[in-house]
Design a protein around this motif. Structure first.
Motif, mmCIF file in Angstrom:
data_model
loop_
_atom_site.group_PDB
_atom_site.id
_atom_site.type_symbol
_atom_site.label_atom_id
_atom_site.label_comp_id
_atom_site.label_asym_id
_atom_site.label_seq_id
_atom_site.Cartn_x
_atom_site.Cartn_y
_atom_site.Cartn_z
ATOM 1 N N ILE A 175 0.823 -1.201 0.000
ATOM 2 C CA ILE A 175 0.000 0.000 0.000
ATOM 3 C C ILE A 175 0.867 1.264 0.000
ATOM 4 O O ILE A 175 0.480 2.295 -0.534
ATOM 5 N N THR A 176 2.084 1.166 0.582
ATOM 6 C CA THR A 176 2.965 2.335 0.671
ATOM 7 C C THR A 176 3.839 2.537 -0.567
ATOM 8 O O THR A 176 4.428 3.597 -0.737
ATOM 9 N N THR A 177 3.938 1.516 -1.414
ATOM 10 C CA THR A 177 4.911 1.590 -2.508
ATOM 11 C C THR A 177 4.347 1.288 -3.895
ATOM 12 O O THR A 177 5.055 1.448 -4.885
ATOM 13 N N LEU A 178 3.111 0.857 -3.974
ATOM 14 C CA LEU A 178 2.575 0.393 -5.253
ATOM 15 C C LEU A 178 2.687 1.449 -6.348
ATOM 16 O O LEU A 178 3.026 1.140 -7.498
ATOM 17 N N GLY A 179 2.437 2.683 -6.010
ATOM 18 C CA GLY A 179 2.503 3.753 -7.008
ATOM 19 C C GLY A 179 3.902 4.040 -7.506
ATOM 20 O O GLY A 179 4.075 4.755 -8.502
ATOM 21 N N PHE A 184 3.239 1.574 -12.945
ATOM 22 C CA PHE A 184 2.702 2.922 -13.083
ATOM 23 C C PHE A 184 3.733 3.888 -13.661
ATOM 24 O O PHE A 184 3.727 5.084 -13.372
ATOM 25 N N SER A 185 4.616 3.334 -14.495
ATOM 26 C CA SER A 185 5.671 4.142 -15.107
ATOM 27 C C SER A 185 5.118 5.204 -16.048
ATOM 28 O O SER A 185 5.824 6.154 -16.385
ATOM 29 N N GLN A 186 3.850 5.046 -16.469
ATOM 30 C CA GLN A 186 3.264 6.055 -17.359
ATOM 31 C C GLN A 186 3.137 7.408 -16.672
ATOM 32 O O GLN A 186 2.953 8.437 -17.327
ATOM 33 N N PHE A 187 3.277 7.413 -15.340
ATOM 34 C CA PHE A 187 3.185 8.669 -14.604
ATOM 35 C C PHE A 187 4.555 9.270 -14.302
ATOM 36 O O PHE A 187 4.662 10.256 -13.579
ATOM 37 N N ILE A 222 -6.070 18.308 -2.909
ATOM 38 C CA ILE A 222 -5.928 18.948 -1.613
ATOM 39 C C ILE A 222 -5.535 20.416 -1.801
ATOM 40 O O ILE A 222 -6.032 21.305 -1.123
ATOM 41 N N ARG A 223 -4.631 20.622 -2.745
ATOM 42 C CA ARG A 223 -4.148 21.972 -3.057
ATOM 43 C C ARG A 223 -3.615 21.969 -4.476
ATOM 44 O O ARG A 223 -3.330 20.918 -5.050
ATOM 45 N N SER A 224 -3.460 23.139 -5.046
ATOM 46 C CA SER A 224 -3.113 23.252 -6.462
ATOM 47 C C SER A 224 -1.728 22.713 -6.786
ATOM 48 O O SER A 224 -1.468 22.297 -7.916
ATOM 49 N N ASP A 225 -0.813 22.708 -5.807
ATOM 50 C CA ASP A 225 0.559 22.261 -6.068
ATOM 51 C C ASP A 225 0.797 20.817 -5.651
ATOM 52 O O ASP A 225 1.938 20.379 -5.533
ATOM 53 N N LEU A 226 -0.279 20.060 -5.435
ATOM 54 C CA LEU A 226 -0.151 18.654 -5.066
ATOM 55 C C LEU A 226 -0.942 17.806 -6.059
ATOM 56 O O LEU A 226 -2.165 17.889 -6.119
ATOM 57 N N THR A 227 -0.224 17.012 -6.852
ATOM 58 C CA THR A 227 -0.856 16.218 -7.906
ATOM 59 C C THR A 227 -0.748 14.734 -7.603
ATOM 60 O O THR A 227 0.345 14.205 -7.407
ATOM 61 N N LEU A 228 -1.882 14.051 -7.567
ATOM 62 C CA LEU A 228 -1.934 12.621 -7.277
ATOM 63 C C LEU A 228 -2.629 11.884 -8.413
ATOM 64 O O LEU A 228 -3.515 12.436 -9.065
ATOM 65 N N PHE A 229 -2.232 10.639 -8.653
ATOM 66 C CA PHE A 229 -2.950 9.811 -9.628
ATOM 67 C C PHE A 229 -3.688 8.701 -8.883
ATOM 68 O O PHE A 229 -3.352 8.361 -7.740
ATOM 69 N N GLU A 230 -4.689 8.154 -9.530
ATOM 70 C CA GLU A 230 -5.522 7.143 -8.879
ATOM 71 C C GLU A 230 -5.062 5.728 -9.235
ATOM 72 O O GLU A 230 -4.670 5.449 -10.370
ATOM 73 N N ILE A 231 -5.132 4.843 -8.274
ATOM 74 C CA ILE A 231 -4.913 3.418 -8.504
ATOM 75 C C ILE A 231 -6.220 2.697 -8.169
ATOM 76 O O ILE A 231 -6.716 2.773 -7.055
ATOM 77 N N ASP A 232 -6.764 2.025 -9.166
ATOM 78 C CA ASP A 232 -7.992 1.254 -8.982
ATOM 79 C C ASP A 232 -7.660 -0.234 -8.849
ATOM 80 O O ASP A 232 -6.547 -0.659 -9.183
ATOM 81 N N ALA A 233 -8.613 -1.005 -8.386
ATOM 82 C CA ALA A 233 -8.373 -2.423 -8.109
ATOM 83 C C ALA A 233 -7.981 -3.216 -9.330
ATOM 84 O O ALA A 233 -7.270 -4.217 -9.232
ATOM 85 N N ASP A 234 -8.410 -2.796 -10.518
ATOM 86 C CA ASP A 234 -8.099 -3.551 -11.730
ATOM 87 C C ASP A 234 -6.728 -3.183 -12.314
ATOM 88 O O ASP A 234 -6.347 -3.690 -13.361
ATOM 89 N N LYS A 235 -5.967 -2.332 -11.623
ATOM 90 C CA LYS A 235 -4.677 -1.873 -12.128
ATOM 91 C C LYS A 235 -3.494 -2.606 -11.497
ATOM 92 O O LYS A 235 -2.340 -2.311 -11.803
ATOM 93 N N PHE A 236 -3.773 -3.553 -10.610
ATOM 94 C CA PHE A 236 -2.654 -4.302 -9.999
ATOM 95 C C PHE A 236 -3.143 -5.685 -9.586
ATOM 96 O O PHE A 236 -4.324 -5.971 -9.585
#
Length: 236
Positions: A175-179, A184-187, A222-236
């Motif tokens: 859970i701490t490292t999957l991303g 997820f190298s496309q990110f 959360i704020r404009s300078d913080l960008t996150l991507f989503e991981i869904d259950a079908d992605k791993f």
């Protein structure tokens, strides 16, 4: 690696970008909840413990935090787990808050706008050690060697503790490292600061009893300078 933790003198494994550091932490009782706002700290954890001793009937911890040192995060997570507390997030729970506090709750309540953000943990393979290297450069050779040895021991102990922690709460340590994985190298080139999981992905990783306070989910940064991507259950 697009998303990395950082290690610096004092051996604090950064669980939040420096721009996100909160200046003050408060822990209070509000109605039928403990409310913890700000960076996770030893003093704040002690305050919560003290409040709990006098308010043991309260079983919900509402938290709003960008995180803190990983062992302090695990201290708080262990307290939540061992006392069967519900964790409620209405705004954000990032880094060590997401890694260790959120999944420890007996129940997890999140608003439809809440962001549970991850960007690495003790078991990450890569760290941004630029600040650590700067500090080392200012030390004598002997001090540098001593500091490196202490840092190595800190990391070894933290990794061992993190492994035991996730075994205890029954959550997949990935859970701490999957991303940060190649999946997820496309990110890589997107300048992302971390990632968040869908509820189905959290369930797949062993984080159960997650409930939306007011569905459906409406992800908002959360704020404009913080960008996150989503991981869904079908992605791993």
């Amino acid at each position: 690696m697009r998303v990395t933790n950082c290690l610096y003198l004092g051996f604090v494994l950064c669980n939040a970008p420096s721009a996100m550091v909160e200046l003050e932490t408060t822990v209070v009782v509000k109605g039928d909840k403990f409310v913890y706002e700000g960076d996770i700290s030893g003093d704040a954890n002690e305050t919560l413990l003290s409040l709990y001793k006098n308010n043991g009937q309260i079983k919900t911890l509402e938290i709003k935090s960008y995180g803190g040192e990983i062992n302090l995060g695990m201290d708080l997570g262990e307290f939540v787990y061992k006392n069967n507390l519900t964790v409620e997030v209405n705004d954000y729970c990032f880094s060590s808050c997401a890694n260790y506090v959120f999944p420890s709750g007996k129940r997890k309540l999140i608003s439809n706008r809440a962001v549970i953000g991850f960007h690495g943990g003790a078991s990450s393979n890569e760290f941004d050690d630029s600040e650590f290297e700067k500090e080392l450069a200012s030390l004598s050779i002997q001090q540098r060697e001593e500091t490196l040895n202490e840092a190595a021991n800190y990391m070894k102990d933290s990794i061992k503790r993190e492994d035991a922690f996730y075994s205890m709460i029954g959550v997949d340590q990935r859970i701490t490292t999957l991303g940060q994985s190649d999946d997820f190298s496309q990110f890589d080139e997107g300048g992302y600061d971390g990632w968040y999981y869908s509820i189905s992905a959290l369930n797949k990783l062993g984080v159960d009893n997650v409930f939306l306070i007011e569905p459906p989910v409406e992800y908002k940064p959360i704020r404009s300078d913080l960008t996150l991507f989503e991981i869904d259950a079908d992605k791993f």
